[in-house]
Design an enzyme around this catalytic site. Structure first.
Site, PDB file in Angstrom:
ATOM      1  N   ASN A  72      55.215  47.630  62.329  1.00  0.00           N
ATOM      2  CA  ASN A  72      53.931  47.185  61.762  1.00  0.00           C
ATOM      3  C   ASN A  72      53.814  45.751  61.307  1.00  0.00           C
ATOM      4  O   ASN A  72      52.615  45.348  61.083  1.00  0.00           O
ATOM      5  CB  ASN A  72      53.809  48.230  60.429  1.00  0.00           C
ATOM      6  N   GLU A 173      51.595  50.483  67.600  1.00  0.00           N
ATOM      7  CA  GLU A 173      50.771  51.563  66.923  1.00  0.00           C
ATOM      8  C   GLU A 173      49.562  51.420  66.542  1.00  0.00           C
ATOM      9  O   GLU A 173      49.054  51.588  65.218  1.00  0.00           O
ATOM     10  CB  GLU A 173      51.543  52.186  65.670  1.00  0.00           C
ATOM     11  N   GLU A 292      60.396  53.506  69.242  1.00  0.00           N
ATOM     12  CA  GLU A 292      60.973  53.879  68.047  1.00  0.00           C
ATOM     13  C   GLU A 292      61.425  55.570  67.866  1.00  0.00           C
ATOM     14  O   GLU A 292      60.440  56.232  68.394  1.00  0.00           O
ATOM     15  CB  GLU A 292      59.553  53.596  67.065  1.00  0.00           C
TER      16      GLU A 292
END
Length: 499
Positions: A72, A173, A292
């Protein structure tokens, strides 16, 4: 005693082993970088401020490719902030993890750290708040030898040789509402395709990873992959998968079968990618980058006050302490990645230090191995040559989440001279005697037999008791007439090295 039989067909090869399957992940999050890999005042720190005790553990872990700098974090990352004289680097707010980023560790320092660990850099570019131009600038700074504005800036900053980064992630993401600058699948697919085309115009040998769903539980899972790949298929090489697991509601039986969900995830993404490829009449097969994956007690962190209104530097966040059961599940997830290595060509255990990590550190003090360190490090060390998918004849047990699950899971690797068998016993109550027919491997001796197991499945390694859990000898393993006989303790991960 429950029994199982494993037979090995030397022709049942999944794929040659690509060391990238043993990758990891370092994000500017919590204490992963600051107080983790980097602590200038630590007794073991080198001239760059990196803890050499952590470097040694990373080398022992066997991490190959390290994804950086997020996660992120990357969706707000201005790479220019992280290069040049440290005393001139700006301090910024990181919106992803609500913390302060000092930029004392940046692109060049991290590349030097990787040389200490013997790992390859996998770089992510910011497609959340930035785009094509910033990605191309970062590529030029990192990879162009000399003679351009940005390559000469790198040289002036003290890094003469290019970093030669081959694998690049196109954002992170981007389907997630938590992601700074998140997008629809169509919008992301377009920017990813344009960025990929531009980056490959600069260097056609790059390997590019487009964002898949951030989890298989996303409402857009499957449709996201299809839409993104319809835009970007011919410009990219990988699509990413992210998956985290935890025990919920005391349901250990279902938790021990978590790899069945990972298998479903992989099969769904492969089918979707191949559907798009066939639709586009492309001869290329998209690979999966499972960049991930880990055990993460996310439910508990969401209920905590780790992220609050304070803006802090390297706050303690997501510092899960792992049990024996967690290690067994992680070892089983790694078995699943290996069994799908024909399409899962790269994977990153997220993360490496302090943050949901196999390695923990204390400021000014020790670094130690979590329980999850052991199945990863042993598999990375023993797995050589090719992956062979065995046939496993064993009974099942019932789970509330996944239905019937096999009691034993396994995968085999061999290079012709040395072989390894990795095994999991999911039973909570029974030891299981396993007979493994190894004649096709040409094995004549057992060189190593280790297990992660304990009477207390929730035993953990902590700062106060750093060696509570470790590798144990798997007693009684024997090889006779081409058959290895071994007894697996309940809730255990085990490995056999044969020659």
């Amino acid at each position: 005693m429950t029994k199982a039989r494993i037979s090995i067909d030397r022709e049942a090869v999944v794929a040659p082993i690509d060391r990238r399957i043993f990758g990891s992940f370092v994000e500017h999050l919590g204490r992963c970088v600051y107080d983790g890999i980097y602590e200038p005042g630590h007794p073991t720190a080198n001239e760059d401020g990196f803890r050499l005790d952590v470097v040694e553990l990373v080398r022992e872990l066997g991490s190959s490719t390290i994804r950086y700098p997020g996660g992120n974090f990357v969706s707000g990352f201005r790479w220019e902030d992280s290069v040049g004289p440290r005393d001139q680097r700006p301090v910024r707010r990181d919106l992803a993890w609500h913390s302060i980023e000092t930029n004392q560790v940046g692109v060049d320092e991290f590349a030097r750290w990787l040389k200490l660990t013997g790992s390859e850099l996998m770089m992510a570019v910011n497609l959340g708040t930035r785009g094509i131009e910033a990605a191309l600038d970062l590529l030029e700074y990192c990879n162009h030898p000399s003679g351009t504005a940005l390559s000469d800036q790198r040289i002036a900053n003290g890094t003469v040789e290019p970093h030669d980064i081959k694998m690049w992630c196109l954002g992170n993401e981007m389907d997630g509402p938590w992601q700074t600058g998140y997008m629809t699948a169509e919008d992301y697919g377009k920017i990813a395709a344009r960025t990929a085309q531009a980056m490959k115009a600069a260097d056609k040998t790059l390997e590019l990873v487009v964002c898949g769903s951030s989890s298989s539980s996303m409402p857009t899972f499957g449709d996201w992959e299809r839409t993104v790949l319809e835009q970007a298929y011919e410009h990219v090489d990988f699509i990413s998968c992210h998956a985290y697991y935890q025990e919920r509601g005391g349901d250990l039986a279902s938790y021990l079968a978590s790899s069945l969900d990972m298998q479903y995830f992989i099969e769904t993404v492969v089918a979707t990618a191949d559907h798009v490829g066939n639709k586009l009449k492309s001869s290329k097969k998209i690979k999966l980058s499972f960049d991930e994956w880990n055990i993460w007690y996310l439910d508990e962190h969401r209920e905590s006050e780790e992220v609050n209104d304070e803006w802090r530097i390297a706050p303690r966040q997501l510092e899960d302490v792992y049990s024996v059961a967690d290690a067994v599940v992680l070892g089983n997830l790694l078995i699943t990645l290996l069994k799908n290595h024909d399409r899962v060509a790269s994977a990153s255990l997220a993360q490496l230090v302090n943050v949901i990590a196999p390695i923990m550190t204390e400021p000014g003090g020790d670094a130690w191995r979590q329980t999850t360190f052991f199945p990863f490090s042993v598999t990375s060390r023993l797995a050589k040559g090719e992956i062979v998918k065995p046939r496993i004849d064993v009974g099942t047990y019932e789970t509330a989440v996944y239905g019937a699950a096999p009691l034993v899971d396994s995968v085999v690797t061999t290079d012709g001279s040395n072989s390894a068998v990795f095994l999991v016993n999911r039973s909570q109550t029974e030891s299981i005697e396993v007979q493994i027919a190894v004649s096709e491997l040409g094995a004549t001796s057992i060189d190593e037999a280790v297990t992660v197991w304990d009477d207390d499945v929730y035993a953990k390694n902590t700062l106060a008791d750093q060696n509570r859990v470790g590798l144990k000898q798997l007693e009684g393993a024997a090889l006779a007439d081409g058959v290895v006989t071994v007894t697996l303790p309940p809730v255990s991960w085990s490995a056999l090295a044969l020659s």
